[in-house]
Structure formats: C-alpha cells, structure tokens
Design a protein around this motif. Structure first.
Motif, mmCIF file in Angstrom:
data_model
loop_
_atom_site.group_PDB
_atom_site.id
_atom_site.type_symbol
_atom_site.label_atom_id
_atom_site.label_comp_id
_atom_site.label_asym_id
_atom_site.label_seq_id
_atom_site.Cartn_x
_atom_site.Cartn_y
_atom_site.Cartn_z
ATOM 1 N N ASP A 150 -5.614 15.948 -26.968
ATOM 2 C CA ASP A 150 -6.338 14.680 -27.086
ATOM 3 C C ASP A 150 -5.408 13.546 -27.488
ATOM 4 O OD1 ASP A 150 -8.738 15.778 -26.409
ATOM 5 O OD2 ASP A 150 -9.677 15.568 -28.384
ATOM 6 N N CYS A 151 -5.726 12.344 -27.003
ATOM 7 C CA CYS A 151 -5.102 11.118 -27.500
ATOM 8 C C CYS A 151 -6.001 10.506 -28.568
ATOM 9 C CB CYS A 151 -4.918 10.107 -26.371
ATOM 10 S SG CYS A 151 -3.580 10.515 -25.240
ATOM 11 N N LEU A 152 -5.387 9.772 -29.485
ATOM 12 C CA LEU A 152 -6.120 9.122 -30.560
ATOM 13 C C LEU A 152 -6.074 7.622 -30.354
ATOM 14 C CD1 LEU A 152 -4.697 11.346 -33.400
ATOM 15 C CD2 LEU A 152 -7.036 11.388 -32.539
ATOM 16 N N VAL A 153 -7.257 7.003 -30.295
ATOM 17 C CA VAL A 153 -7.377 5.569 -30.047
ATOM 18 C C VAL A 153 -7.965 4.909 -31.291
ATOM 19 C CG1 VAL A 153 -8.424 3.775 -28.621
ATOM 20 C CG2 VAL A 153 -7.665 5.931 -27.568
ATOM 21 N N LEU A 154 -7.253 3.927 -31.849
ATOM 22 C CA LEU A 154 -7.692 3.195 -33.040
ATOM 23 C C LEU A 154 -8.091 1.782 -32.649
ATOM 24 C CD1 LEU A 154 -7.971 3.087 -36.177
ATOM 25 C CD2 LEU A 154 -5.596 2.264 -36.221
ATOM 26 N N THR A 155 -9.245 1.303 -33.191
ATOM 27 C CA THR A 155 -9.784 0.037 -32.715
ATOM 28 C C THR A 155 -9.636 -1.156 -33.668
ATOM 29 O OG1 THR A 155 -12.023 0.417 -33.573
ATOM 30 C CG2 THR A 155 -11.503 1.301 -31.377
ATOM 31 N N LYS A 156 -9.003 -0.996 -34.798
ATOM 32 C CA LYS A 156 -8.717 -2.143 -35.673
ATOM 33 C C LYS A 156 -7.342 -1.951 -36.298
ATOM 34 C CE LYS A 156 -13.294 -3.639 -37.433
ATOM 35 N NZ LYS A 156 -14.061 -3.893 -38.687
ATOM 36 N N PRO A 157 -6.615 -3.040 -36.560
ATOM 37 C CA PRO A 157 -5.353 -2.910 -37.285
ATOM 38 C C PRO A 157 -5.606 -2.510 -38.732
ATOM 39 C CG PRO A 157 -5.913 -5.220 -36.977
ATOM 40 C CD PRO A 157 -6.914 -4.440 -36.184
ATOM 41 N N ILE A 158 -4.609 -1.892 -39.367
ATOM 42 C CA ILE A 158 -4.738 -1.439 -40.752
ATOM 43 C C ILE A 158 -4.010 -2.402 -41.701
ATOM 44 C CG2 ILE A 158 -4.949 0.968 -40.023
ATOM 45 C CD1 ILE A 158 -2.044 1.394 -40.987
ATOM 46 N N GLY A 159 -4.236 -2.188 -42.989
ATOM 47 C CA GLY A 159 -3.520 -2.969 -43.998
ATOM 48 C C GLY A 159 -4.403 -3.799 -44.912
ATOM 49 N N THR A 160 -5.729 -3.616 -44.846
ATOM 50 C CA THR A 160 -6.601 -4.469 -45.655
ATOM 51 C C THR A 160 -6.429 -4.228 -47.152
ATOM 52 O OG1 THR A 160 -8.434 -2.885 -45.423
ATOM 53 C CG2 THR A 160 -8.334 -4.692 -43.840
ATOM 54 N N GLY A 161 -6.129 -3.002 -47.557
ATOM 55 C CA GLY A 161 -5.930 -2.733 -48.978
ATOM 56 C C GLY A 161 -4.720 -3.461 -49.537
ATOM 57 N N LEU A 187 -18.074 -5.999 -36.778
ATOM 58 C CA LEU A 187 -18.801 -4.746 -36.570
ATOM 59 C C LEU A 187 -18.036 -3.828 -35.614
ATOM 60 C CD1 LEU A 187 -22.491 -5.964 -36.032
ATOM 61 C CD2 LEU A 187 -21.523 -4.947 -38.105
ATOM 62 N N ASN A 188 -18.237 -2.532 -35.780
ATOM 63 C CA ASN A 188 -17.697 -1.559 -34.826
ATOM 64 C C ASN A 188 -18.686 -1.261 -33.700
ATOM 65 O OD1 ASN A 188 -15.071 -1.032 -35.795
ATOM 66 N ND2 ASN A 188 -15.913 0.200 -37.468
ATOM 67 N N ARG A 189 -19.677 -2.117 -33.551
ATOM 68 C CA ARG A 189 -20.704 -1.912 -32.525
ATOM 69 C C ARG A 189 -20.112 -1.935 -31.120
ATOM 70 N NH1 ARG A 189 -25.941 -5.854 -31.349
ATOM 71 N NH2 ARG A 189 -27.113 -4.362 -30.077
ATOM 72 N N ALA A 190 -19.301 -2.954 -30.819
ATOM 73 C CA ALA A 190 -18.737 -3.074 -29.476
ATOM 74 C C ALA A 190 -17.842 -1.884 -29.150
ATOM 75 C CB ALA A 190 -17.961 -4.381 -29.342
ATOM 76 N N ALA A 191 -17.045 -1.456 -30.121
ATOM 77 C CA ALA A 191 -16.172 -0.298 -29.898
ATOM 78 C C ALA A 191 -16.991 0.953 -29.612
ATOM 79 C CB ALA A 191 -15.280 -0.080 -31.118
#
Length: 326
Positions: A150-161, A187-191
């Motif tokens: 499987d490939c892993l797809v991430l839908t937002k950039p990280i680093g908010t903390g 929202l993650n609705r569209a993703a």
C-alpha cells in the motif's frame, strides 16, 4: 494524556463484550462503530481541549473540525453533535458565545446538526464535541487493515504543535499564523468524499500522537512495517525553522518516548524533521492506505478538490520495526 499513561489506565478498565460493537477502543481507532443492521452502523466520537489560539471563534472552529474528523476517518458522515464546554466564571460570557458560534459554523459546514450539550465551570476554557454519524459497515474504514504494498496518502501538512508552541511566545509571522489556523479549521470532509469508491484499506486522522504515533498504531494493528519517506512529508511554513530553535511541545517528547522503541529514524533524517514527525497535531489530515494505482487516482481527485495531499510512504511485510523513517 501521554500515550503511555493512557495505555496504563485503559488496561485496568473492565469491559463487556458486545457482538454489535464493530470497533471499540482496543485498536486505538478514531471512533467507535456500533452495528444497527447489516447496512447501517452508528459512528460515535468525543474530543475536546483547551485553546491553542487566542481568537475564541477560531478556537471553536478548530475544536469542532478536530472532533468531526474522527467520523470522516472511519469513512462515515457526521449527522449530529453535542457541545462540551468548560468555562471560567471570570471571563466574559461573550467569549463563550464566540466559541460556540465557531463550533456551530463548522458543524453547519459539515451538514451536521447541534443537538444539545453540557457545560461546567472550570479554571480554563475547554471546548469540543461529541459527534455521531453513520456508515455502511461494509464500507467503514479502520486504522488496522493496511496491506503490504500500500501507498500512504496524507491530506494536510504537519507541524501545528510546533507552531502553536512558538505562537505562545508571539514569535510567528502573520503568514505562519494564518496557515496554521487555516489548516486546523479545515474540515476533512472533502478529503473523505474524494476517497469514496476507491479501495482504501485503512484510514486514520493525525492528531495528538503525531504522524509517527498514528503510523505505529496502523502498523501494529495491521502487522505490517511502514516506511515513511520523511522528505515527502508536507510541513507548514516555519515549522522546521522553529523546530531547529527548540520550539518543541512537551507532547512531542512524550510521543517519542512512548512510540520511539517502535520507530527507527535513519541518521540521514534531519533532527528538526524527526521532531516534526513526532509533533502532536491538532485537527490534522487524513492518512489513507491503499494500492499504488488507486493512490494516484486519489491524489488526482484531491488535487481537483483543492485538498493538499502527498504520498509519504508505503507499507511492507513486518520486519520487526513498526515504522522506518527514511
């Protein structure tokens, strides 16, 4: 709570088995799923926390988006929610109204209804939602069905903390603060909609345990090893700079302490990027696991929907290490 402390507490809780509880807390998933019929299941989650931004309306938006995300991560559609509000008597009630208004704004955007709630006096403001929704149990997603290849797809950039830590000292530029707030209240609705109809094997959203921690949960639940290609992971503007300057939240150290024994970080990965991988996120993106050809289809759909996304790694058969950061 720190993941290690939480695991210790949960071990002591007795539980009554229920054949209709399709997903409980034993797999560290994002929400519970309870079967109503062969075609319908109830998805439920709860999440709340103290402010990470000064603006009360934005805080309400972020907290609501964060809570709603758990239903999307299970492949479900949220339908109704209940407010959870802790509020100090010393603060103006208009601030409480603004927090609730921000939450209601995101709940409406999700096509969801506020059905009630509960409030108490507290020394510090806290806000969130108990969210309910529905999913076809034959189409529900969990975090524990990753397949080798499987490939892993991430839908937002990280680093908010890292960015919220720097923001507490008033250090962020207007651009850094704007991008931080915008990603957390999206929202993650569209993703979630983009992934419908594709053979997604597993999904989770990236929140308090950080990208590395949630990858560990996926790998452990699936008995696979995950290779995270650190250079492909999208990060918010300013994150690596502030990480180099030591703006690392305590939660990142707790995540590294608990998940670190299951994560192997290559020597070639810069320290600041490694810190970002363990950084606890607020209202992070969805992480999908699916076959490579369909991962390309998902990326195209996300691009058409103006959802930022990237392939950040792949899964393989278990080799003794849950997550390799390369």
């Amino acid at each position: 709570m720190a993941p290690g402390a939480l695991a210790q507490v949960l071990r002591k809780i007795p539980n009554l088995p229920n054949e209709n509880l399709l997903v409980g807390y034993d797999t560290s998933d994002d929400a519970c799923v309870y079967r109503i019929s062969d075609e319908l299941a109830l998805v439920q989650t709860v999440d709340f926390f103290p402010p990470m931004v000064d603006d009360p309306f934005q805080f309400g938006q972020i907290a609501a988006a964060n809570a709603l995300s758990d239903v999307y991560a299970m492949g479900g559609q949220p339908t109704h929610a209940m407010n959870l509000l802790c509020f100090p008597e010393c603060l103006d009630l208009e601030i409480a109204a603004e927090i609730l208004a921000g939450g209601a704004d995101k709940v409406r955007e999700a096509g969801c209804t506020i059905a009630g709630g509960h409030s108490i006096n507290d020394k510090e403001p806290k806000y969130g939602l108990c969210v309910s929704g529905f999913v076809d149990p034959r189409k529900m997603l969990t975090n524990s069905a990753v397949k080798p290849g499987d490939c892993l797809v991430l839908t937002k950039p990280i680093g908010t903390g890292i960015l919220t830590t720097a923001a507490k000292g008033g250090l962020l530029t207007p651009e850094e603060e704007r991008s931080m707030v915008d990603t957390m209240r999206t929202l993650n609705r569209a993703a979630s909609l983009c992934a419908q109809g594709l053979p997604v094997h597993a999904c989770t959203d990236i929140t308090g345990f950080g990208l590395a921690g949630h990858l560990c949960e996926m790998a452990q639940g699936s008995q696979t090893s995950i290779y995270l290609e650190a250079g492909t992971v999208p990060v918010l503007p300013g994150v690596l700079q502030w990480a180099r300057m030591g703006m690392i939240p305590a939660g990142a150290y707790r995540n590294r302490k608990y998940f670190g024994p299951r994560v192997k970080v290559a020597d070639t990965v810069p320290t600041e990027l490694s810190d970002a991988v363990f950084d606890p996120q607020t209202s992070g993106g969805l992480l999908f696991s699916l076959p490579e050809p369909e991962a390309k289809d998902l990326l195209a759909r996300l691009q058409d929907a103006n959802v930022p996304a990237a392939v950040i790694g792949y899964a393989s058969t278990f080799d003794g290490i849950s997550v390799h950061v390369v």
